[in-house]
Design a protein around this motif. Sequence first.
Motif, mmCIF file in Angstrom:
data_model
loop_
_atom_site.group_PDB
_atom_site.id
_atom_site.type_symbol
_atom_site.label_atom_id
_atom_site.label_comp_id
_atom_site.label_asym_id
_atom_site.label_seq_id
_atom_site.Cartn_x
_atom_site.Cartn_y
_atom_site.Cartn_z
ATOM 1 N N ILE A 1 0.837 -1.205 0.000
ATOM 2 C CA ILE A 1 0.000 0.000 0.000
ATOM 3 C C ILE A 1 0.867 1.248 0.000
ATOM 4 C CG2 ILE A 1 -1.666 1.351 1.338
ATOM 5 C CD1 ILE A 1 -2.834 -1.311 2.310
ATOM 6 N N LEU A 2 1.915 1.263 0.827
ATOM 7 C CA LEU A 2 2.827 2.405 0.856
ATOM 8 C C LEU A 2 3.454 2.624 -0.520
ATOM 9 C CD1 LEU A 2 4.855 2.268 4.202
ATOM 10 C CD2 LEU A 2 3.074 3.891 3.539
ATOM 11 N N GLY A 3 3.796 1.538 -1.189
ATOM 12 C CA GLY A 3 4.386 1.650 -2.520
ATOM 13 C C GLY A 3 3.434 2.278 -3.515
ATOM 14 N N ILE A 4 2.157 1.952 -3.407
ATOM 15 C CA ILE A 4 1.156 2.515 -4.313
ATOM 16 C C ILE A 4 0.887 3.982 -3.985
ATOM 17 C CG2 ILE A 4 -1.256 2.387 -5.051
ATOM 18 C CD1 ILE A 4 -1.123 -0.647 -4.471
ATOM 19 N N LEU A 5 0.786 4.288 -2.700
ATOM 20 C CA LEU A 5 0.484 5.665 -2.302
ATOM 21 C C LEU A 5 1.636 6.611 -2.599
ATOM 22 C CD1 LEU A 5 -1.315 5.182 1.151
ATOM 23 C CD2 LEU A 5 -2.345 5.506 -1.109
ATOM 24 N N GLY A 6 2.856 6.133 -2.441
ATOM 25 C CA GLY A 6 4.004 6.982 -2.724
ATOM 26 C C GLY A 6 3.979 8.255 -1.900
ATOM 27 N N ASP A 7 4.145 9.399 -2.570
ATOM 28 C CA ASP A 7 4.165 10.681 -1.873
ATOM 29 C C ASP A 7 2.799 11.088 -1.336
ATOM 30 O OD1 ASP A 7 6.840 10.868 -2.398
ATOM 31 O OD2 ASP A 7 6.640 12.239 -4.092
ATOM 32 N N ASN A 8 1.750 10.348 -1.692
ATOM 33 C CA ASN A 8 0.423 10.621 -1.139
ATOM 34 C C ASN A 8 0.296 10.120 0.298
ATOM 35 O OD1 ASN A 8 -1.245 11.822 -3.425
ATOM 36 N ND2 ASN A 8 -0.419 9.996 -4.414
ATOM 37 N N ALA A 9 1.224 9.279 0.718
ATOM 38 C CA ALA A 9 1.269 8.856 2.117
ATOM 39 C C ALA A 9 2.018 9.927 2.911
ATOM 40 C CB ALA A 9 1.971 7.514 2.250
ATOM 41 N N PRO A 10 1.613 10.188 4.158
ATOM 42 C CA PRO A 10 2.285 11.207 4.966
ATOM 43 C C PRO A 10 3.750 10.865 5.222
ATOM 44 C CG PRO A 10 0.158 10.586 5.922
ATOM 45 C CD PRO A 10 0.449 9.594 4.846
ATOM 46 N N GLU A 11 4.541 11.896 5.399
ATOM 47 C CA GLU A 11 5.953 11.690 5.724
ATOM 48 C C GLU A 11 6.079 11.118 7.134
ATOM 49 O OE1 GLU A 11 10.021 14.361 6.278
ATOM 50 O OE2 GLU A 11 8.407 15.090 4.965
ATOM 51 N N TYR A 12 6.991 10.171 7.306
ATOM 52 C CA TYR A 12 7.204 9.542 8.608
ATOM 53 C C TYR A 12 7.814 10.575 9.558
ATOM 54 C CZ TYR A 12 7.599 5.291 11.456
ATOM 55 O OH TYR A 12 7.413 4.324 12.417
ATOM 56 N N GLU A 13 7.111 10.876 10.626
ATOM 57 C CA GLU A 13 7.547 11.921 11.552
ATOM 58 C C GLU A 13 8.773 11.478 12.353
ATOM 59 O OE1 GLU A 13 4.203 12.871 13.974
ATOM 60 O OE2 GLU A 13 3.014 13.684 12.315
ATOM 61 N N GLY A 14 9.687 12.415 12.558
ATOM 62 C CA GLY A 14 10.830 12.180 13.428
ATOM 63 C C GLY A 14 12.008 11.499 12.783
ATOM 64 N N LEU A 15 11.935 11.192 11.483
ATOM 65 C CA LEU A 15 13.034 10.488 10.832
ATOM 66 C C LEU A 15 13.900 11.409 9.979
ATOM 67 C CD1 LEU A 15 11.343 7.119 9.735
ATOM 68 C CD2 LEU A 15 12.549 7.674 11.864
ATOM 69 N N ASN A 16 13.430 12.644 9.787
ATOM 70 C CA ASN A 16 14.193 13.636 9.013
ATOM 71 C C ASN A 16 14.548 13.137 7.616
ATOM 72 O OD1 ASN A 16 14.240 15.243 11.389
ATOM 73 N ND2 ASN A 16 16.087 14.169 12.103
ATOM 74 N N ASP A 17 13.620 12.393 7.024
ATOM 75 C CA ASP A 17 13.860 11.836 5.691
ATOM 76 C C ASP A 17 12.534 11.829 4.923
ATOM 77 O OD1 ASP A 17 14.483 10.460 3.412
ATOM 78 O OD2 ASP A 17 15.283 8.682 4.414
ATOM 79 N N PRO A 18 12.368 12.750 3.969
ATOM 80 C CA PRO A 18 11.109 12.826 3.211
ATOM 81 C C PRO A 18 10.767 11.550 2.445
ATOM 82 C CG PRO A 18 12.440 14.789 2.864
ATOM 83 C CD PRO A 18 13.311 13.803 3.569
ATOM 84 N N ALA A 19 11.749 10.705 2.207
ATOM 85 C CA ALA A 19 11.488 9.462 1.477
ATOM 86 C C ALA A 19 10.790 8.426 2.348
ATOM 87 C CB ALA A 19 12.794 8.886 0.930
ATOM 88 N N GLN A 20 10.871 8.595 3.661
ATOM 89 C CA GLN A 20 10.233 7.653 4.584
ATOM 90 C C GLN A 20 8.765 8.053 4.765
ATOM 91 O OE1 GLN A 20 11.639 4.962 5.881
ATOM 92 N NE2 GLN A 20 13.750 5.348 5.229
ATOM 93 N N ARG A 21 7.885 7.117 4.471
ATOM 94 C CA ARG A 21 6.449 7.413 4.526
ATOM 95 C C ARG A 21 5.738 6.461 5.474
ATOM 96 N NH1 ARG A 21 5.044 12.282 1.811
ATOM 97 N NH2 ARG A 21 6.996 12.791 0.741
ATOM 98 N N ARG A 22 4.602 6.935 6.001
ATOM 99 C CA ARG A 22 3.819 6.123 6.934
ATOM 100 C C ARG A 22 2.352 6.476 6.805
ATOM 101 N NH1 ARG A 22 2.777 5.285 13.015
ATOM 102 N NH2 ARG A 22 3.449 3.129 13.329
#
Length: 230
Positions: free
Chosen positions: A150-171
């Motif tokens: 699901i994360l792979g499909i959502l891509g940038d439409n998934a919120p950025e993972y908080e606290g990781l300082n990396d926009p590529a990390q999504r949650r």
Amino acid sequence: MTFALLRPTTGRSRSIAVLILIVIASLLLAGCSKSESEAISGEYSDLNGGTSSSGKEYLDVNLPEDNVFTTASDDELLDLLENGTGAVYFGFPQCPWCRNAVPVMEEAAKSVHLDSITYLNVHDIRDEKRLDEAGNVVTDEPGSELYQKILGILGDNAPEYEGLNDPAQRRIYVPLVVVVVDGEITGTHLSTVDSQEDPYVPLTPEQHDELLKTYQDLFSALPGCGVDRC
């Protein structure tokens, strides 16, 4: 010993038998659909009057039996997100923001003639990540295979993972609503409204109306949906 006499089945008898079978099948299908809606309603109402792990009281959620929320198999959900048309709600009943959002979501869907919203409880399938002392991302829980897809499909439409300082990390933070038209994500909405600070306090009338309008606008992108539809 006695024998029952078997009479030949007439065309009329066969027609009646077929009609009875059709009626029974329809009732069974209707019962399955109703049970699914009731199960989702019960998932949220079961926590009514309960308290969270922080000791705060959950808001009551009482969805109607004919609510718009439905579930799908893993393959059906992935196909909807990649190729289909519809609305998907990611959440879980322990989430206080979700308990504010779900009744408004239901109201908005019915107001724009949206028949169903596919629901996925993500409470137990998400990953858990953190930064170590060196600033590297560490994965404590990888999350389920479905969640990763699901994360792979959502891509940038998934919120950025908080606290990781990396926009590529999504949650997937919740409540997250995603609308898809022909496999294209046309809109998303996360949480409730910006002015709500405490999710254990019910939305004010003004906040309710703001969230309702947000969902109505989101759902109106779907074919056949809209407040002014005739």
